[in-house]
Enzyme design. Sequence first.
Site, PDB file in Angstrom:
ATOM      1  N   GLY A 118      69.799  45.012  68.116  1.00 46.18           N
ATOM      2  CA  GLY A 118      69.397  44.083  69.165  1.00 46.18           C
ATOM      3  C   GLY A 118      70.059  42.728  69.040  1.00 46.18           C
ATOM      4  O   GLY A 118      71.184  42.583  68.559  1.00 46.18           O
ATOM      5  N   SER A 119      69.343  41.710  69.475  1.00 49.79           N
ATOM      6  CA  SER A 119      69.936  40.371  69.605  1.00 49.79           C
ATOM      7  C   SER A 119      70.207  39.671  68.287  1.00 49.79           C
ATOM      8  O   SER A 119      70.830  38.594  68.285  1.00 49.79           O
ATOM      9  CB  SER A 119      69.024  39.485  70.471  1.00 49.79           C
ATOM     10  OG  SER A 119      69.017  39.953  71.806  1.00 49.79           O
ATOM     11  N   THR A 120      69.770  40.236  67.155  1.00 45.89           N
ATOM     12  CA  THR A 120      70.190  39.637  65.881  1.00 45.89           C
ATOM     13  C   THR A 120      71.708  39.715  65.734  1.00 45.89           C
ATOM     14  O   THR A 120      72.313  38.896  65.021  1.00 45.89           O
ATOM     15  CB  THR A 120      69.523  40.339  64.680  1.00 45.89           C
ATOM     16  OG1 THR A 120      69.786  41.747  64.741  1.00 45.89           O
ATOM     17  CG2 THR A 120      68.024  40.110  64.671  1.00 45.89           C
ATOM     18  N   ILE A 121      72.340  40.671  66.437  1.00 43.73           N
ATOM     19  CA  ILE A 121      73.792  40.802  66.386  1.00 43.73           C
ATOM     20  C   ILE A 121      74.466  39.620  67.070  1.00 43.73           C
ATOM     21  O   ILE A 121      75.647  39.333  66.835  1.00 43.73           O
ATOM     22  CB  ILE A 121      74.218  42.136  67.035  1.00 43.73           C
ATOM     23  CG1 ILE A 121      73.652  43.314  66.231  1.00 43.73           C
ATOM     24  CG2 ILE A 121      75.734  42.263  67.120  1.00 43.73           C
ATOM     25  CD1 ILE A 121      74.101  43.377  64.786  1.00 43.73           C
ATOM     26  N   LYS A 122      73.737  38.894  67.916  1.00 46.47           N
ATOM     27  CA  LYS A 122      74.310  37.701  68.556  1.00 46.47           C
ATOM     28  C   LYS A 122      74.658  36.636  67.520  1.00 46.47           C
ATOM     29  O   LYS A 122      75.435  35.716  67.806  1.00 46.47           O
ATOM     30  CB  LYS A 122      73.349  37.154  69.593  1.00 46.47           C
ATOM     31  CG  LYS A 122      73.186  38.081  70.797  1.00 46.47           C
ATOM     32  CD  LYS A 122      72.113  37.623  71.750  1.00 46.47           C
ATOM     33  CE  LYS A 122      71.942  38.621  72.900  1.00 46.47           C
ATOM     34  NZ  LYS A 122      70.818  38.286  73.792  1.00 46.47           N
TER      35      LYS A 122
END
Length: 573
Positions: free
Chosen positions: A292-296
Site C-alpha cells: 500500500g501507501s507505505t511504498i510512497k
Amino acid sequence: MLSRLSKTFASLRSSHQDTASVIEGRASLGQRSRSRVKMTMIVFGAVYCVIGARLVIYGFSDLPSRDGLTRPIGTSRPDIIDRNGALLATDLRVASLYAEPRRIPDVDEVVEKLSTVLPELHHEDTYRKLKGKAGFVWLKRQLTPRQQHDILALGLPGIGFRPEIKRFYPGGSQMAHVLGLTNIDNQGLSGMEKWIDQQGLVDLRMSGLGVKGAFEPVQLSLDARVQHIVHDELTKAMELYKATAAGGVILNAKTGEVLAMASMPDYDPNNPFNALEKDRLNRMSAGTSEMGSTIKTFTTAMAMELGGANLSTMFDASRPIVVGRQRVHDAHGKGRPLTLTEVFRYSSNIGSAKEALMVGIEGHKGFLERAGLLTRMQTELPEVARPMQPRVWTQPTSITASFGHGFATTPLQTAAGIAGILNHGQLLSPTFLKRTEEEAKAVARPIVSEKTSQAMRYLYRLNGVEGSGRLANIEGYRVGGKTGTAEKVINGRYAKNHNFNVFAAALPMEDPQFVVLVIVDDPRPEKPGMGITAYSNAAPLAGNIIKRAGSFLGVQPRFSDDAMLAVSSAQAH
C-alpha cells in the site's frame, strides 16, 4: 633257603621302589592341579576386578553403557539468549517410555494400566507393539515428570524409561517465528534453530564434539522485554479489530538489528501441534503482500533523488489518471495541483503516479531494486519469501507500483528499506544477531543522499503530527510515520472492505534510531461507524507499542517545542 630270602628281599625292594615312584608321580600331579586352580582363580579375579572397575567408572561418569540405554537420545544444542543475556531456548533432560515385549507376561494388563496415565495412547497400536517379538519398542516419547512418576508407581514388568534431550522455550509462543523449533531428535527445523544447524552444528555432532556443555550460547539481537510488548499488543489488536492476522517488527535503524518481531497467529514451540497450519506462517519475512501507501516513501524519495524534485515541486493531481481500463484517483483528492509535500501528506495516488512518470520505468524499477524491495532478502532467518513482481515492467506497472500495488514484498524488507531512507541514506540488511554500528557501516549500501534523507525525515514527522500518523504520535518521542491501506486480492480481484493495513513509524525523527512497522490483515471496525483503514488500526497499534517500548529502547523523551519541522523544511528546500 638263603637263595629264597635273597629273592624275597629283592622282590620287596623292587616293590618299594615302584610304590615310591607312584607316590612321587601322584605328588607331582597334585602340584600341577593346584597350580591350575590358582591360575584359574587369578584369571577370574582379574575379570571381576575389571568388571567392578568399569561399573565404578560408569557410576561416576556420563559415559554411555554398552546397550546405550543410559545415554540421552538426541543431540545437545547451544542455549539461545537475547541481547541482554536472558534465556530464550535451552536443553532439558526428559524421560521417554519404552517396552521390552519379551519380558511382558500380561500384555492386556500393561495396556490397561498405561492407559490410565497416558489416555492418548492408541489401544490397538500399543497392544500390537507389545504382542510382537521385538526386543525394544517406543511407547511414548518425552514424558512429563508427573507422567513418569505415575507410570513408575504402576510397577509394570518390561517397561522402562530412557533419557532424552528436549528443547525448551521459556517464552512460549512469544518468539516462535524467530527462534523456530526442533524435531523429536532435537534437530533444528525452522527459524534460528535451523540457522544454528546450518552453521556447522551438524558436522560437530557427527564428529562427536557436540556434547553437553561444548557450545557457547548464541546471542541474538532480540530484546525479550520489547518482544513481549510487541507480542502482547499484537494479541490485543487481533481481538480488538477481529483481524485475520497481525504482525510487527522493530529495527535498529543504525545497525539493522531486529529487536523484536512477531507474527500472529503463532504457535507454542514447546507444543507445536499446529505449527504447520497455513495461517501460522511468519508473515513478516515468509509472506509477501502489497504494502500500500507505505511504498510512497520510496516513490517520493526516488522523485527527489533521481527526478530532481524538491518539497515544493508541483504535481498536477486535479484529474484522475487512466491506466488501461482503470482510473487512478485519490481517496481524499483535493482536485488541484499539489506540492511534493502535499502529495506525501495527503497520500495522493495521482501525485505518486506523476512522480514515477518523472523518473521513468527503468529508473523506477532500478530504484526499488536498490532499496531491496524486489529481490530476496538476505538475513539469517531461513523463512524468507521472494518478492513478486510482473515479468515485464510497463508504464501501467510503474504507475500502480508508485502507490504500492502491482508488486508484493515482505514487511521486514519494507521496514529495512524505510530505515535506509531515513537513517541518512544507508541500506542495511536486517540481522537477528548483534551488530555494532561500526560493523553495520562496513556492510551498508547507499540508497539516497543525505539531502533526500533529511527531506524524508521532515515528511515523516509532518505526517506524524498533522497527517495519517497522528494516532501513533506518542508525546515526547518525536514519532513520524506513513500509513498504507491496500485492498486484498481475493480470487484474482481486489476486494472492497478487505484490507491489508500497514503503518511504518520511526523515532526520534531528528535522527531516527528505530523503525517500527506493523501490519493488520483484514480488520473489522473497532466500533460501529469506525473505519477499517490503516489510520484506524495499524497506526494506533504502532503507537501503543512505541508508548510501552520507548523506555526499553533507550529513547529519551523530550517535551519541548518541535522545532524540527520548521528547520528541516527550510533546509530541505
